[in-house]
Design a protein around this motif. Structure first.
Motif, PDB file in Angstrom:
ATOM      1  N   LYS A 131      24.389  21.182  18.548  1.00 44.94           N
ATOM      2  CA  LYS A 131      24.511  22.086  17.399  1.00 44.94           C
ATOM      3  C   LYS A 131      23.205  22.112  16.609  1.00 44.94           C
ATOM      4  CE  LYS A 131      28.910  22.669  18.318  1.00 44.94           C
ATOM      5  NZ  LYS A 131      29.937  21.998  17.530  1.00 44.94           N
ATOM      6  N   GLY A 187      21.666  22.876  10.778  1.00 45.00           N
ATOM      7  CA  GLY A 187      22.429  23.513   9.715  1.00 45.00           C
ATOM      8  C   GLY A 187      23.920  23.510   9.997  1.00 45.00           C
ATOM      9  N   ASP A 188      24.291  23.871  11.235  1.00 43.93           N
ATOM     10  CA  ASP A 188      25.707  23.868  11.604  1.00 43.93           C
ATOM     11  C   ASP A 188      26.271  22.447  11.594  1.00 43.93           C
ATOM     12  OD1 ASP A 188      25.659  26.584  11.880  1.00 43.93           O
ATOM     13  OD2 ASP A 188      25.511  26.582  14.069  1.00 43.93           O
ATOM     14  N   GLU A 204      25.353  19.928   9.725  1.00 42.37           N
ATOM     15  CA  GLU A 204      25.566  19.495   8.337  1.00 42.37           C
ATOM     16  C   GLU A 204      26.868  20.076   7.789  1.00 42.37           C
ATOM     17  OE1 GLU A 204      21.347  18.777   6.186  1.00 42.37           O
ATOM     18  OE2 GLU A 204      21.711  20.838   6.805  1.00 42.37           O
ATOM     19  N   THR A 205      27.110  21.344   8.080  1.00 42.25           N
ATOM     20  CA  THR A 205      28.333  21.991   7.591  1.00 42.25           C
ATOM     21  C   THR A 205      29.575  21.334   8.197  1.00 42.25           C
ATOM     22  OG1 THR A 205      27.175  24.100   7.306  1.00 42.25           O
ATOM     23  CG2 THR A 205      29.576  24.179   7.451  1.00 42.25           C
ATOM     24  N   GLN A 206      29.549  21.109   9.504  1.00 41.28           N
ATOM     25  CA  GLN A 206      30.707  20.514  10.170  1.00 41.28           C
ATOM     26  C   GLN A 206      30.957  19.086   9.692  1.00 41.28           C
ATOM     27  OE1 GLN A 206      31.040  20.998  14.416  1.00 41.28           O
ATOM     28  NE2 GLN A 206      30.017  22.993  14.388  1.00 41.28           N
ATOM     29  N   THR A 207      29.884  18.356   9.422  1.00 39.70           N
ATOM     30  CA  THR A 207      30.042  16.983   8.935  1.00 39.70           C
ATOM     31  C   THR A 207      30.714  16.968   7.565  1.00 39.70           C
ATOM     32  OG1 THR A 207      28.084  16.253  10.160  1.00 39.70           O
ATOM     33  CG2 THR A 207      28.810  14.865   8.326  1.00 39.70           C
ATOM     34  N   TYR A 208      30.282  17.835   6.699  1.00 40.59           N
ATOM     35  CA  TYR A 208      30.881  17.867   5.359  1.00 40.59           C
ATOM     36  C   TYR A 208      32.338  18.322   5.424  1.00 40.59           C
ATOM     37  CZ  TYR A 208      31.621  18.708   0.432  1.00 40.59           C
ATOM     38  OH  TYR A 208      32.125  18.663  -0.839  1.00 40.59           O
ATOM     39  N   ASP A 209      32.615  19.314   6.258  1.00 37.82           N
ATOM     40  CA  ASP A 209      33.992  19.790   6.372  1.00 37.82           C
ATOM     41  C   ASP A 209      34.922  18.712   6.928  1.00 37.82           C
ATOM     42  OD1 ASP A 209      33.171  22.219   5.414  1.00 37.82           O
ATOM     43  OD2 ASP A 209      33.089  23.211   7.373  1.00 37.82           O
ATOM     44  N   HIS A 223      33.582  15.038   4.466  1.00 33.69           N
ATOM     45  CA  HIS A 223      33.169  15.163   3.065  1.00 33.69           C
ATOM     46  C   HIS A 223      32.011  14.224   2.751  1.00 33.69           C
ATOM     47  CE1 HIS A 223      36.335  17.901   1.585  1.00 33.69           C
ATOM     48  NE2 HIS A 223      37.053  17.351   2.543  1.00 33.69           N
ATOM     49  N   SER A 250      27.471  13.535   3.747  1.00 36.15           N
ATOM     50  CA  SER A 250      26.229  14.159   4.188  1.00 36.15           C
ATOM     51  C   SER A 250      25.798  13.616   5.545  1.00 36.15           C
ATOM     52  CB  SER A 250      25.121  13.904   3.158  1.00 36.15           C
ATOM     53  OG  SER A 250      24.925  12.514   2.976  1.00 36.15           O
TER      54      SER A 250
END
Length: 277
Positions: free
Chosen positions: A45, A48-49, A51-56, A59, A61
């Motif tokens: 991935k 950027g993707d 980072e988004t998936q990790t936070y989702d 929760h 970084s």
């Protein structure tokens, strides 16, 4: 009265202890109740993707580094190659997770070439590393070095090649760390330019490649071109045409009809008759 006061004091002390125990137990329950969630699969991935998936999912970084020993800053064309914890592992919510990344072109090249590919015979280092070359996708990770015993006297070793790269990040393991065996492949070799050199081999020559490792391209100086033989210029040689002489009939040879050695009948002033007829 004194006895009553003592009992009251002991009761208060017990109550205080019970309250403290309850508070401690409550804190322990809060810690154990932190949900453990599955670490998402981020390999391949974009950063950027990821980072988004990790936070989702958690929760938290995502902290990422260059997987290679080059220790570069990432860019938009980089992708995740490995994570800690690995995908699917139950991970406490809010806990930081780590990742290692490469340029997408580098990641794709290592997946396509699990071992060192065969180099074209006589290929220059510039051609191999240039646009469309075999090693272009991993050019940032290729160290060009003279073949042992073939370096000119002026060539020097790379001052940066004094030890294997081992970052001090407090991570165990840190996947950016360079194994000593890989560093040993280029240790002591002299730095060579990409232009004016010809590839004669690569390191490691055999065996599995570690994704993101440094590669060593062994070269020698390109032999000087042989002087060309001077070409013979083309000349236009004029063709001289011989005019046809009309002998004027008479087929006789010397002394035959028509007389004269030239076959007779040629009027040339001053020419003897026995010749001109």
């Amino acid at each position: 009265m004194t006895s009553t006061m003592h009992r009251a004091a002991r009761a208060l002390a017990v109550a205080a202890l019970l309250l403290s125990a309850a508070l401690v137990a409550g804190c322990g329950d809060d810690e154990t109740k932190v949900p453990r969630l599955a670490m998402p699969d981020l390999v391949g991935k974009s950063i950027g993707d990821a980072e988004t998936q990790t936070y989702d999912a958690l929760h938290t970084s995502l902290i990422y580094y260059d997987l290679s020993p080059a220790n570069r800053a990432s860019a938009n064309d980089w992708v995740i190659v490995a994570t800690s914890p690995e995908a699917g592992k139950r991970t406490p919510k809010f806990e930081k997770v780590y990742a290692w990344a490469l340029k997408k072109s580098e990641y794709d090249w290592f997946r396509k070439n699990p071992s060192m590919p065969k180099l074209p015979n006589g290929a220059s280092a510039a051609k191999l590393l240039g646009k469309g070359g075999l090693l272009e996708p991993v050019a940032d990770l290729v160290k060009v070095r003279y073949q042992p015993g073939k370096a000119p006297k002026k060539a020097e070793a790379d001052p940066a090649d004094t030890a294997a790269f081992v970052p001090d990040r407090g991570l165990h393991p840190d996947l950016s760390a360079e194994p000593v065996a890989e560093f040993g492949l280029r240790n002591g070799l002299r730095v060579a330019p990409t232009r004016g050199t010809v590839a004669v081999g690569a390191l490691p020559p055999t065996g599995a490649l570690r994704i993101g490792q440094f590669l060593v391209l062994l070269v020698v100086e390109k032999p000087p071109a042989k002087p060309k033989k001077p070409e013979t210029p083309d000349f236009d040689v004029p063709v001289i045409e011989t005019p046809d002489i009309d002998t004027g009939g008479g087929s006789g040879g010397s002394g035959g009809p028509g007389g004269g050695m030239l076959g007779g009948g040629i009027d040339i002033p001053g020419c003897p008759k026995q010749i001109c007829g």
